[in-house]
Design a protein around this motif. Structure first.
Motif, mmCIF file in Angstrom:
data_model
loop_
_atom_site.group_PDB
_atom_site.id
_atom_site.type_symbol
_atom_site.label_atom_id
_atom_site.label_comp_id
_atom_site.label_asym_id
_atom_site.label_seq_id
_atom_site.Cartn_x
_atom_site.Cartn_y
_atom_site.Cartn_z
ATOM 1 N N ARG A 1 1.100 -1.325 0.190
ATOM 2 C CA ARG A 1 -0.166 -0.284 -0.187
ATOM 3 C C ARG A 1 0.947 1.578 -0.306
ATOM 4 N NH1 ARG A 1 -2.484 -3.428 -0.913
ATOM 5 N NH2 ARG A 1 -4.479 -4.283 0.396
ATOM 6 N N TRP A 2 0.190 2.444 -0.779
ATOM 7 C CA TRP A 2 1.342 4.051 -0.914
ATOM 8 C C TRP A 2 1.273 3.780 0.561
ATOM 9 C CZ3 TRP A 2 4.693 4.241 -4.685
ATOM 10 C CH2 TRP A 2 4.502 3.719 -6.088
ATOM 11 N N ASN A 3 0.211 3.756 1.972
ATOM 12 C CA ASN A 3 0.538 4.408 2.930
ATOM 13 C C ASN A 3 1.533 3.684 3.567
ATOM 14 O OD1 ASN A 3 -1.110 2.337 3.683
ATOM 15 N ND2 ASN A 3 -2.473 3.303 3.890
ATOM 16 N N ARG A 4 1.954 2.787 3.164
ATOM 17 C CA ARG A 4 3.004 1.749 3.863
ATOM 18 C C ARG A 4 4.547 2.263 2.929
ATOM 19 N NH1 ARG A 4 -0.078 -3.679 4.604
ATOM 20 N NH2 ARG A 4 -2.296 -2.954 4.942
ATOM 21 N N TYR A 5 4.584 3.299 2.316
ATOM 22 C CA TYR A 5 5.812 3.505 1.549
ATOM 23 C C TYR A 5 6.745 3.831 1.870
ATOM 24 C CZ TYR A 5 8.608 4.304 -2.507
ATOM 25 O OH TYR A 5 9.689 4.615 -4.309
ATOM 26 N N LYS A 6 7.936 3.714 2.176
ATOM 27 C CA LYS A 6 9.089 4.383 2.536
ATOM 28 C C LYS A 6 9.936 4.877 1.613
ATOM 29 C CE LYS A 6 10.007 2.378 5.766
ATOM 30 N NZ LYS A 6 10.719 1.175 6.656
ATOM 31 N N PRO A 7 10.767 5.643 0.586
ATOM 32 C CA PRO A 7 10.905 6.254 -0.393
ATOM 33 C C PRO A 7 12.519 5.895 0.307
ATOM 34 C CG PRO A 7 10.160 8.416 0.087
ATOM 35 C CD PRO A 7 9.774 7.103 1.898
ATOM 36 N N PRO A 8 13.000 4.430 -1.495
ATOM 37 C CA PRO A 8 14.520 4.611 -1.449
ATOM 38 C C PRO A 8 15.710 5.476 -1.098
ATOM 39 C CG PRO A 8 13.704 3.100 -2.790
ATOM 40 C CD PRO A 8 12.399 4.200 -2.260
ATOM 41 N N ILE A 9 17.115 5.596 -0.383
ATOM 42 C CA ILE A 9 18.033 6.022 -0.457
ATOM 43 C C ILE A 9 18.608 5.924 -1.495
ATOM 44 C CG2 ILE A 9 19.436 7.724 0.845
ATOM 45 C CD1 ILE A 9 16.061 8.048 2.079
ATOM 46 N N VAL A 10 19.096 7.213 -2.233
ATOM 47 C CA VAL A 10 19.435 6.480 -3.538
ATOM 48 C C VAL A 10 20.679 7.730 -3.222
ATOM 49 C CG1 VAL A 10 19.983 6.472 -5.620
ATOM 50 C CG2 VAL A 10 17.566 5.278 -4.429
ATOM 51 N N VAL A 11 22.385 6.769 -4.692
ATOM 52 C CA VAL A 11 22.898 8.278 -4.369
ATOM 53 C C VAL A 11 23.531 8.546 -6.072
ATOM 54 C CG1 VAL A 11 24.717 8.238 -2.689
ATOM 55 C CG2 VAL A 11 24.940 6.596 -4.130
ATOM 56 N N GLN A 12 23.489 9.188 -6.747
ATOM 57 C CA GLN A 12 23.849 9.449 -8.229
ATOM 58 C C GLN A 12 25.449 9.401 -7.790
ATOM 59 O OE1 GLN A 12 21.869 11.691 -9.921
ATOM 60 N NE2 GLN A 12 22.546 11.686 -12.423
ATOM 61 N N THR A 13 26.030 8.466 -8.989
ATOM 62 C CA THR A 13 27.481 7.939 -9.228
ATOM 63 C C THR A 13 27.633 8.382 -10.636
ATOM 64 O OG1 THR A 13 27.433 6.149 -9.514
ATOM 65 C CG2 THR A 13 27.329 6.237 -7.516
ATOM 66 N N PRO B 1 26.432 9.913 -14.674
ATOM 67 C CA PRO B 1 25.118 10.931 -15.334
ATOM 68 C C PRO B 1 23.541 10.406 -15.467
ATOM 69 C CG PRO B 1 27.249 11.356 -16.131
ATOM 70 C CD PRO B 1 27.148 10.074 -15.666
ATOM 71 N N ALA B 2 23.810 9.462 -14.909
ATOM 72 C CA ALA B 2 22.526 8.721 -15.452
ATOM 73 C C ALA B 2 22.402 6.967 -14.007
ATOM 74 C CB ALA B 2 22.501 8.094 -16.883
ATOM 75 N N THR B 3 23.390 6.863 -13.358
ATOM 76 C CA THR B 3 23.713 6.028 -12.905
ATOM 77 C C THR B 3 23.221 6.480 -11.040
ATOM 78 O OG1 THR B 3 25.589 5.032 -13.565
ATOM 79 C CG2 THR B 3 25.540 4.007 -11.605
ATOM 80 N N LEU B 4 22.500 5.766 -10.367
ATOM 81 C CA LEU B 4 21.447 5.625 -9.532
ATOM 82 C C LEU B 4 21.888 4.420 -8.675
ATOM 83 C CD1 LEU B 4 18.605 7.246 -10.304
ATOM 84 C CD2 LEU B 4 20.508 8.547 -9.438
ATOM 85 N N HIS B 5 22.518 4.505 -7.613
ATOM 86 C CA HIS B 5 22.405 3.065 -6.220
ATOM 87 C C HIS B 5 22.335 3.352 -5.172
ATOM 88 C CE1 HIS B 5 27.087 2.230 -8.026
ATOM 89 N NE2 HIS B 5 26.171 2.447 -8.703
ATOM 90 N N VAL B 6 20.949 2.234 -4.978
ATOM 91 C CA VAL B 6 20.493 1.986 -3.559
ATOM 92 C C VAL B 6 21.559 2.119 -2.658
ATOM 93 C CG1 VAL B 6 18.272 0.976 -2.476
ATOM 94 C CG2 VAL B 6 18.502 1.165 -4.884
ATOM 95 N N ILE B 7 21.288 2.805 -1.497
ATOM 96 C CA ILE B 7 21.836 2.996 0.001
ATOM 97 C C ILE B 7 21.043 2.109 1.212
ATOM 98 C CG2 ILE B 7 22.665 4.295 1.749
ATOM 99 C CD1 ILE B 7 23.399 6.090 -0.423
ATOM 100 N N ASP B 8 20.023 2.666 1.175
ATOM 101 C CA ASP B 8 19.365 2.178 1.571
ATOM 102 C C ASP B 8 17.035 1.922 0.665
ATOM 103 O OD1 ASP B 8 17.903 0.563 4.391
ATOM 104 O OD2 ASP B 8 16.938 2.091 4.810
ATOM 105 N N GLY B 9 16.865 0.427 1.279
ATOM 106 C CA GLY B 9 15.427 0.220 0.643
ATOM 107 C C GLY B 9 15.989 -0.426 -0.980
ATOM 108 N N GLN B 10 16.465 -1.043 -0.934
ATOM 109 C CA GLN B 10 16.629 -2.191 -2.066
ATOM 110 C C GLN B 10 15.168 -3.204 -2.438
ATOM 111 O OE1 GLN B 10 18.987 -5.631 -3.131
ATOM 112 N NE2 GLN B 10 19.980 -5.172 -0.973
ATOM 113 N N HIS B 11 15.315 -3.950 -1.326
ATOM 114 C CA HIS B 11 14.265 -4.742 -1.214
ATOM 115 C C HIS B 11 12.693 -3.444 -1.688
ATOM 116 C CE1 HIS B 11 15.576 -6.521 2.619
ATOM 117 N NE2 HIS B 11 16.393 -7.048 1.804
#
Length: 274
Positions: free
Chosen positions: A64-76, A78-88
Motif C-alpha cells: 500500500r502506498w501509505n506504508r511506502y518508504k522512499p529508497p535512499i539513493v546516490v547518483q554516481t 550522469p544516469a547511474t543511481l545506486h541504492v543505499i537503503d531500500g533495495q527491497h
C-alpha cells in the motif's frame, strides 16, 4: 488536542556539540524514477537472504502506498543511481510493475562515503518491538489484537515491558507473543480462563512457562479441572515452586513449562488423595 498527540519540540542537550548547519551536506532531492533503473553495489550491500525473500513475498501481497518508504539513493554518474537503503522496496515495486517510485537522492561521492551512509541507515534507527506492533495493530482495530486486549482486560492481565528494576503488579506479563498465540489458538473464552487462573493465583509477573503450563492443563490434560483448585495449587507453589521447576527441568533436559505443570498437578493430586 488529543491527550495522546505530541507536538515535535527541540530537545536541549548541553553536553553535546551539534553539527554545524554547513556540515550537514547536500539536502536530499526527491525524484520519481523507474525502480528498474536503480543499481545495487555489492561492495557494501548484502545479497538477498531467505528472510529478505520472505519479506518481499509478504509485501508483494500487502503493498500500500501509505506504508511506502522512499529508497535512499546516490547518483554516481550522469544516469547511474545506486541504492543505499531500500533495495527491497525497489524490488517489490519492480515486481508489481509499478512504473515509477519516489526516491530520495543524497550526496555521497565515494564508495567509502556511500558505505558509511549504508551503515548509518541500518544502524541509526530504533527497532520496532513486538509491543510497538501490537499497540499499532490495536489502534488500527485489528480483530486479533482487539481479541487479545479484551481477553486481557477481562482476565485482569496487563501486557507490558518488564525490566529488572520494574515495579511488578499481580497480572503483569511480558509474554506478549504467548498471549497472542493462546488467544488465536484456543479462542477468547478458554484463553481468558487460563489467564484469569494465573491472575487469581496472584502471579507477578506471569511468566511464559506458567501460561503454557496452565494452557496445557486446562485445554488438554484436565479439561474438567476445577479452576479454583488449580488456582489454589498455583498460589501455593508460587515463585518458589517456579524456581524449583526451573532447576529440575534444566537438570533433566525437560521443558520448563512441562515441569511447572507437573508440579501443579502433583500438588492437586496429593490434596485429592489426602
Amino acid at each position: 488536542m488529543s491527550a495522546k498527540l505530541r507536538a515535535i519540540r527541540p530537545m536541549n542537550f548541553p553536553d553535546l556539540m551539534p553539527s554545524a548547519a554547513n556540515d550537514f551536506g547536500q539536502k536530499p532531492v526527491a525524484k520519481w524514477i523507474a525502480p528498474t533503473s536503480l543499481m545495487v553495489d555489492g561492495t557494501y550491500q548484502r545479497d538477498l537472504s531467505e528472510r529478505s525473500i520472505r519479506l518481499i513475498r509478504r509485501t508483494i501481497e500487502t503493498f500500500r502506498w501509505n506504508r511506502y518508504k522512499p529508497p535512499i539513493v546516490v547518483q554516481t554518474g550522469p544516469a547511474t543511481l545506486h541504492v543505499i537503503d531500500g533495495q527491497h522496496t525497489a524490488i517489490i515495486a519492480a515486481t508489481l510493475k509499478i512504473p515509477e517510485i519516489l526516491i530520495l537522492i543524497v550526496g555521497a561521492d565515494s564508495v567509502d562515503e556511500r558505505a558509511r551512509a549504508f551503515v548509518g541507515h541500518n544502524l541509526d534507527r530504533i527497532k520496532v518491538t513486538p509491543f510497538d506492533i501490537y499497540r499499532a495493530l490495536l489502534a488500527s482495530g485489528d480483530p486479533d489484537a482487539v481479541d487479545v486486549d479484551n481477553v486481557c482486560k477481562r482476565a485482569g492481565v496487563r501486557i507490558r515491558l518488564i525490566s529488572p528494576s520494574s515495579a511488578i503488579a499481580e497480572g503483569d506479563t511480558a509474554a506478549l507473543g504467548l498471549v497472542r498465540r493462546l488467544v488465536k489458538k484456543r479462542g477468547v473464552i478458554p484463553a481468558r480462563k487460563v489467564l484469569q487462573c494465573l491472575v487469581k493465583a496472584k502471579r507477578a509477573p506471569i511468566t511464559g512457562a506458567e501460561i503454557l503450563a496452565a494452557e496445557r492443563i486446562i485445554c488438554e490434560e484436565r479439561t474438567d479441572i476445577d479452576l479454583d483448585v488449580l488456582t489454589a495449587a498455583i498460589r501455593v507453589e508460587g515463585a518458589e515452586g517456579l524456581a524449583k521447576a526451573h532447576v529440575r527441568a534444566k537438570s533433566e533436559g525437560q521443558a520448563i513449562w512441562r515441569e511447572v505443570a507437573n508440579r501443579w498437578l502433583r500438588r492437586i493430586d496429593r490434596s485429592d488423595a489426602a
